[in-house]
Design a protein around this motif. Structure first.
Motif, PDB file in Angstrom:
ATOM      1  N   ILE A 124       0.840  -1.210   0.000  1.00 23.96           N
ATOM      2  CA  ILE A 124       0.000   0.000   0.000  1.00 23.96           C
ATOM      3  C   ILE A 124       0.870   1.254   0.000  1.00 23.96           C
ATOM      4  CG2 ILE A 124      -1.695   1.330   1.327  1.00 23.96           C
ATOM      5  CD1 ILE A 124      -2.907  -1.103  -0.008  1.00 23.96           C
ATOM      6  N   ASN A 125       1.956   1.246   0.759  1.00 20.90           N
ATOM      7  CA  ASN A 125       2.861   2.403   0.778  1.00 20.90           C
ATOM      8  C   ASN A 125       3.484   2.632  -0.596  1.00 20.90           C
ATOM      9  OD1 ASN A 125       2.450   3.128   3.436  1.00 20.90           O
ATOM     10  ND2 ASN A 125       4.116   1.866   4.217  1.00 20.90           N
ATOM     11  N   SER A 126       3.859   1.548  -1.272  1.00 23.80           N
ATOM     12  CA  SER A 126       4.412   1.689  -2.622  1.00 23.80           C
ATOM     13  C   SER A 126       3.362   2.234  -3.578  1.00 23.80           C
ATOM     14  CB  SER A 126       4.919   0.335  -3.127  1.00 23.80           C
ATOM     15  OG  SER A 126       6.056  -0.081  -2.409  1.00 23.80           O
ATOM     16  N   LEU A 127       2.119   1.809  -3.403  1.00 22.51           N
ATOM     17  CA  LEU A 127       1.024   2.314  -4.230  1.00 22.51           C
ATOM     18  C   LEU A 127       0.836   3.815  -4.010  1.00 22.51           C
ATOM     19  CD1 LEU A 127      -1.139   1.282  -6.237  1.00 22.51           C
ATOM     20  CD2 LEU A 127      -2.666   0.953  -4.272  1.00 22.51           C
ATOM     21  N   LYS A 128       0.960   4.245  -2.757  1.00 21.78           N
ATOM     22  CA  LYS A 128       0.871   5.685  -2.458  1.00 21.78           C
ATOM     23  C   LYS A 128       2.000   6.451  -3.144  1.00 21.78           C
ATOM     24  CE  LYS A 128      -1.159   5.057   2.159  1.00 21.78           C
ATOM     25  NZ  LYS A 128      -0.868   5.139   3.612  1.00 21.78           N
ATOM     26  N   GLU A 129       3.210   5.906  -3.067  1.00 18.89           N
ATOM     27  CA  GLU A 129       4.357   6.554  -3.711  1.00 18.89           C
ATOM     28  C   GLU A 129       4.124   6.683  -5.210  1.00 18.89           C
ATOM     29  OE1 GLU A 129       7.785   4.227  -2.856  1.00 18.89           O
ATOM     30  OE2 GLU A 129       7.489   4.288  -0.696  1.00 18.89           O
ATOM     31  N   LEU A 152      -8.564  -5.137  -3.200  1.00 17.94           N
ATOM     32  CA  LEU A 152      -7.370  -4.897  -4.011  1.00 17.94           C
ATOM     33  C   LEU A 152      -6.234  -5.819  -3.567  1.00 17.94           C
ATOM     34  CD1 LEU A 152      -6.106  -3.038  -6.236  1.00 17.94           C
ATOM     35  CD2 LEU A 152      -5.180  -1.678  -4.350  1.00 17.94           C
ATOM     36  N   TRP A 153      -6.023  -5.887  -2.256  1.00 15.19           N
ATOM     37  CA  TRP A 153      -4.946  -6.731  -1.728  1.00 15.19           C
ATOM     38  C   TRP A 153      -5.234  -8.204  -2.007  1.00 15.19           C
ATOM     39  CZ3 TRP A 153      -0.204  -7.246  -0.935  1.00 15.19           C
ATOM     40  CH2 TRP A 153       0.326  -8.197  -0.071  1.00 15.19           C
ATOM     41  N   ARG A 154      -6.488  -8.613  -1.849  1.00 15.01           N
ATOM     42  CA  ARG A 154      -6.850 -10.003  -2.116  1.00 15.01           C
ATOM     43  C   ARG A 154      -6.631 -10.352  -3.594  1.00 15.01           C
ATOM     44  NH1 ARG A 154      -6.135 -13.136   1.863  1.00 15.01           N
ATOM     45  NH2 ARG A 154      -6.602 -11.966   3.734  1.00 15.01           N
ATOM     46  N   SER A 155      -6.888  -9.394  -4.473  1.00 17.36           N
ATOM     47  CA  SER A 155      -6.691  -9.657  -5.904  1.00 17.36           C
ATOM     48  C   SER A 155      -5.221  -9.917  -6.212  1.00 17.36           C
ATOM     49  CB  SER A 155      -7.212  -8.481  -6.745  1.00 17.36           C
ATOM     50  OG  SER A 155      -6.360  -7.343  -6.636  1.00 17.36           O
ATOM     51  N   LYS A 319       2.894  -0.018 -20.024  1.00 17.91           N
ATOM     52  CA  LYS A 319       1.503  -0.477 -20.076  1.00 17.91           C
ATOM     53  C   LYS A 319       1.376  -1.963 -19.769  1.00 17.91           C
ATOM     54  CE  LYS A 319      -2.649  -0.112 -22.923  1.00 17.91           C
ATOM     55  NZ  LYS A 319      -3.226   0.429 -24.158  1.00 17.91           N
ATOM     56  N   ASN A 320       2.379  -2.739 -20.147  1.00 14.94           N
ATOM     57  CA  ASN A 320       2.242  -4.189 -20.085  1.00 14.94           C
ATOM     58  C   ASN A 320       3.056  -4.879 -18.993  1.00 14.94           C
ATOM     59  OD1 ASN A 320       0.540  -4.969 -22.585  1.00 14.94           O
ATOM     60  ND2 ASN A 320       2.011  -3.490 -23.376  1.00 14.94           N
ATOM     61  N   LEU A 321       4.124  -4.260 -18.518  1.00 12.17           N
ATOM     62  CA  LEU A 321       5.038  -4.966 -17.630  1.00 12.17           C
ATOM     63  C   LEU A 321       5.146  -4.354 -16.232  1.00 12.17           C
ATOM     64  CD1 LEU A 321       7.944  -5.761 -20.153  1.00 12.17           C
ATOM     65  CD2 LEU A 321       5.891  -7.109 -19.623  1.00 12.17           C
ATOM     66  N   THR A 322       4.260  -3.429 -15.910  1.00  9.50           N
ATOM     67  CA  THR A 322       4.281  -2.791 -14.594  1.00  9.50           C
ATOM     68  C   THR A 322       3.686  -3.727 -13.534  1.00  9.50           C
ATOM     69  OG1 THR A 322       4.136  -0.597 -15.576  1.00  9.50           O
ATOM     70  CG2 THR A 322       3.438  -0.793 -13.289  1.00  9.50           C
ATOM     71  N   ASN A 323       4.227  -3.668 -12.319  1.00  7.35           N
ATOM     72  CA  ASN A 323       3.711  -4.478 -11.218  1.00  7.35           C
ATOM     73  C   ASN A 323       2.415  -3.887 -10.660  1.00  7.35           C
ATOM     74  OD1 ASN A 323       6.272  -5.971 -11.364  1.00  7.35           O
ATOM     75  ND2 ASN A 323       5.736  -6.666  -9.304  1.00  7.35           N
ATOM     76  N   PRO A 324       1.670  -4.654  -9.848  1.00  6.05           N
ATOM     77  CA  PRO A 324       0.370  -4.180  -9.357  1.00  6.05           C
ATOM     78  C   PRO A 324       0.431  -2.904  -8.523  1.00  6.05           C
ATOM     79  CG  PRO A 324       0.565  -6.548  -9.042  1.00  6.05           C
ATOM     80  CD  PRO A 324       1.900  -6.069  -9.500  1.00  6.05           C
ATOM     81  N   GLU A 325       1.565  -2.603  -7.906  1.00 13.30           N
ATOM     82  CA  GLU A 325       1.655  -1.368  -7.121  1.00 13.30           C
ATOM     83  C   GLU A 325       2.023  -0.184  -8.004  1.00 13.30           C
ATOM     84  OE1 GLU A 325       5.955  -2.590  -7.149  1.00 13.30           O
ATOM     85  OE2 GLU A 325       3.976  -3.426  -7.531  1.00 13.30           O
TER      86      GLU A 325
END
Length: 340
Positions: A124-129, A152-155, A319-325
């Motif tokens: 979640i912190n990485s997502l905020k960043e 989101l986390w469960r996914s 677009k294609n290779l980014t991680n979920p965060e």
């Protein structure tokens, strides 16, 4: 939904996990645990599968925090499993042989980990960043409802791309990987800032085959660089992966194109403003001070287990290779001059 994105989410690494010999209390030694680990996952999330396998062989008493090593190198739990594999196995090893420890947590090397909760909040912190880099604020992430945050986390935990897309679309974190159509009907790439984590491994000796590449036996040999890449809409269709890597590494490639000079200044100004990842700083301290670009060679670039051509449009990579965060993790091996 892009086909490449589905491959990323379905990507997995076969692991063969051995219990460290100092913790074996039974004979014969228990066989290794065989696990298929999601590339976008994290090693601590595998503990519920691993612990029962070794439970009868462990010494009595409450275990310490579980941790893993590869050839004696403690593995940083907050780096996605796929990134660890791409970084530490220049020549891919399948299955990947790791050692699990239930005692003796190396707190001088690894930041504390309290299991899934630590991994979740690190995510979640990485997502905020990432949101801060993309939008200039992280309000949408901060204002997520509790049910959405859980889903989101469960996914991510379950590798459910459809559920992830449904929830993450509410965060409005579209980046330069997204295209729009201009008034002339032409596809254009949006201007934007791309959150990138670059893991740079420098070698002074040359090698032709990956199996001859020097082994990474210390995290001191890795430069961890957190810098956004900025792409302007008009250049997005021909701004390549090579352009992006070189723009993040001015210490190695000082002769950058003029289109990136201004964005680089912005990056330097904003680098410390982005909320820091737990246990890590936004750093480039490990990066060598200066090498003429003529003497530096990019030996290897690996993203999601792929070694893409350096001429590929960076917008496609994002677009294609980014991680979920919403971070793009890039592993780079550089051949640099030997310092005498």
């Amino acid at each position: 939904m892009e086909e490449a994105q589905k491959y990323v989410w379905e990507g997995a690494i076969p692991l063969q996990i051995h219990l460290h010999e100092s913790e074996v209390t039974t004979l014969p030694t228990p066989p290794p645990a065989l696990i298929l680990a999601p590339r976008i996952g994290y090693l601590p999330l595998l503990v519920p599968q691993i612990k029962p396998h070794f439970s009868n062989a462990l010494p009595p008493g409450s275990p310490d925090t579980v941790w893993f090593d590869y050839n004696g190198l403690p593995l940083k739990w907050y780096i996605p499993t796929g990134v660890l594999f791409d970084l530490l196995c220049a020549e891919p090893e399948r299955p990947w042989n790791l050692t699990v420890h239930f005692r003796g947590y190396p707190s001088n090397i690894l930041v504390p980990c309290e299991g899934e909760d630590s991994v979740k909040w690190g995510f979640i912190n990485s997502l905020k960043e990432a949101a801060y880099i993309i939008n200039g604020n992280c309000k949408n992430v901060m204002n997520m409802s509790q049910p959405d945050q859980v889903e989101l986390w469960r996914s991510v935990l379950n590798g459910n791309l459809e559920a992830y897309v449904r929830i993450s679309s509410k965060l409005k974190l579209g980046t330069v990987g997204d295209e729009y159509t201009d008034s002339g009907g032409q596809g254009q790439v949006k201007t934007g800032r791309v959150p990138v984590r670059l893991y740079v491994w420098s070698v002074s000796e040359d090698f032709d085959d990956l199996e001859d590449a020097p082994q990474i036996d210390s995290w001191d040999k890795i430069s961890y660089i957190n810098r956004p890449v900025e792409i302007h809409g008009e250049e997005g269709n021909y701004f390549t992966l090579q352009d992006a890597v070189k723009s993040i590494l001015p210490e190695y490639f000082p002769n950058k194109s003029s289109t990136n000079e201004e964005s680089s200044r912005d990056e330097d100004e904003n680098e410390q403003k982005v909320p820091s990842e737990e246990g890590e700083k936004y750093l480039s301290e490990n990066v060598e001070s200066f090498y003429p670009s003529d003497n530096v060679e990019i030996k290897l670039v690996r993203i999601q287990g792929i070694e893409p051509k350096m001429e590929i449009p960076f917008s496609w990579v994002v677009k294609n290779l980014t991680n979920p965060e919403h971070y793009l993790h890039i592993c780079v091996c550089l051949k640099v001059p030997q310092v005498l």
